[in-house]
Design a protein around this motif. Structure first.
Motif, short mmCIF file in Angstrom:
data_model
loop_
_atom_site.label_atom_id
_atom_site.label_comp_id
_atom_site.label_asym_id
_atom_site.label_seq_id
_atom_site.Cartn_x
_atom_site.Cartn_y
_atom_site.Cartn_z
N HIS A 1 0.83 -1.18 0.02
CA HIS A 1 0.15 -0.06 -0.02
C HIS A 1 0.79 1.31 0.11
CE1 HIS A 1 -3.79 -2.08 0.64
NE2 HIS A 1 -3.31 -2.71 1.70
N ASN A 2 0.30 2.39 -0.59
CA ASN A 2 1.11 3.56 -0.80
C ASN A 2 0.55 4.51 0.36
OD1 ASN A 2 2.69 3.03 -2.59
ND2 ASN A 2 1.41 3.42 -4.28
N THR B 1 -5.86 3.80 2.47
CA THR B 1 -6.29 5.26 2.17
C THR B 1 -5.97 5.63 0.85
OG1 THR B 1 -4.47 6.17 2.91
CG2 THR B 1 -6.30 6.05 4.46
N ASP B 2 -5.23 4.85 0.10
CA ASP B 2 -4.94 4.93 -1.33
C ASP B 2 -5.71 4.41 -2.27
OD1 ASP B 2 -4.10 2.22 -1.18
OD2 ASP B 2 -2.09 2.51 -1.44
N GLY B 3 -6.84 3.95 -1.51
CA GLY B 3 -7.72 3.27 -2.51
C GLY B 3 -7.94 1.85 -2.90
N ARG C 1 3.04 -13.56 1.32
CA ARG C 1 2.94 -12.96 -0.18
C ARG C 1 1.63 -12.35 -0.64
NH1 ARG C 1 0.37 -16.16 -3.74
NH2 ARG C 1 0.03 -18.54 -3.17
N LEU C 2 1.68 -11.51 -1.59
CA LEU C 2 0.56 -11.01 -1.81
C LEU C 2 -0.18 -12.03 -2.81
CD1 LEU C 2 -0.88 -8.12 -1.67
CD2 LEU C 2 0.49 -7.46 -3.97
N THR C 3 -1.43 -12.13 -2.60
CA THR C 3 -2.37 -12.98 -3.13
C THR C 3 -3.00 -12.41 -4.53
OG1 THR C 3 -2.50 -14.41 -1.50
CG2 THR C 3 -3.90 -14.65 -3.07
N CYS C 4 -3.66 -11.25 -3.96
CA CYS C 4 -4.51 -10.71 -5.23
C CYS C 4 -4.20 -9.25 -4.94
CB CYS C 4 -6.06 -10.76 -4.94
SG CYS C 4 -6.37 -12.44 -4.63
N VAL C 5 -4.51 -8.39 -5.91
CA VAL C 5 -4.22 -6.88 -6.00
C VAL C 5 -5.51 -6.38 -6.26
CG1 VAL C 5 -3.01 -4.80 -6.89
CG2 VAL C 5 -1.84 -6.93 -6.69
#
Length: 145
Positions: free
Chosen positions: A97-98, A128-130, A141-145
């Motif tokens: 996240h940003n 908050t970056d949507g 690990r990141l599974t979905c974006v």
């Protein structure tokens, strides 16, 4: 003046100055003290004083009381505090996240199947970056974006 002449309101006021262990001890004195020590607003105040966010809905339906929430969450914190890093738990950063994370959900149930029916624990975060991200807890690990 004995303790039997104190009203519930008076006991409640006195008990509002007690910490959880003392309140639990006071509840064992007699039936009236026990009733006063079970007052939901006492436990709610202790929860909100200790933690900025309390989700009482996470408890088993029908057992959702502020006292049970306080005792359950305190027990979890004590377990974590007494745990040994790398032996009892592993902490890993979850980047992606940003913005600031404003919501989090933990999914680990037979209803939530991923990867051809293999059960996994997933943490979903909203920022908050949507963006919303889903993380595989076992693999971090990141599974979905």
């Amino acid at each position: 003046m004995g303790s039997e002449s104190l009203t519930l309101d008076c006991l409640f006021h006195i008990f509002s100055y007690l910490e959880a262990p003392d309140l639990l001890s006071a509840a064992r004195v007699n039936k009236v003290w026990s009733e006063a020590a079970e007052t939901a607003s006492l436990w709610r105040r202790m929860c909100l004083d200790r933690w900025a966010f309390c989700n009482i809905a996470n408890l088993t339906p029908g057992e959702q009381t502020w006292k049970k929430y306080y005792l359950h969450r305190s027990k979890l914190e004590n377990r974590i505090a007494s745990g040994r890093p790398s032996a009892d738990y592993i902490c890993k950063p979850m980047r992606g996240h940003n913005g600031q994370i404003v919501g989090l959900a933990y999914l680990s149930d037979n209803e939530h199947m991923f990867d051809a029916g293999k059960l996994q624990s997933i943490v979903c975060t909203a920022s908050t970056d949507g963006t919303v991200r889903a993380w595989n807890v076992q693999e971090v690990r990141l599974t979905c974006v």
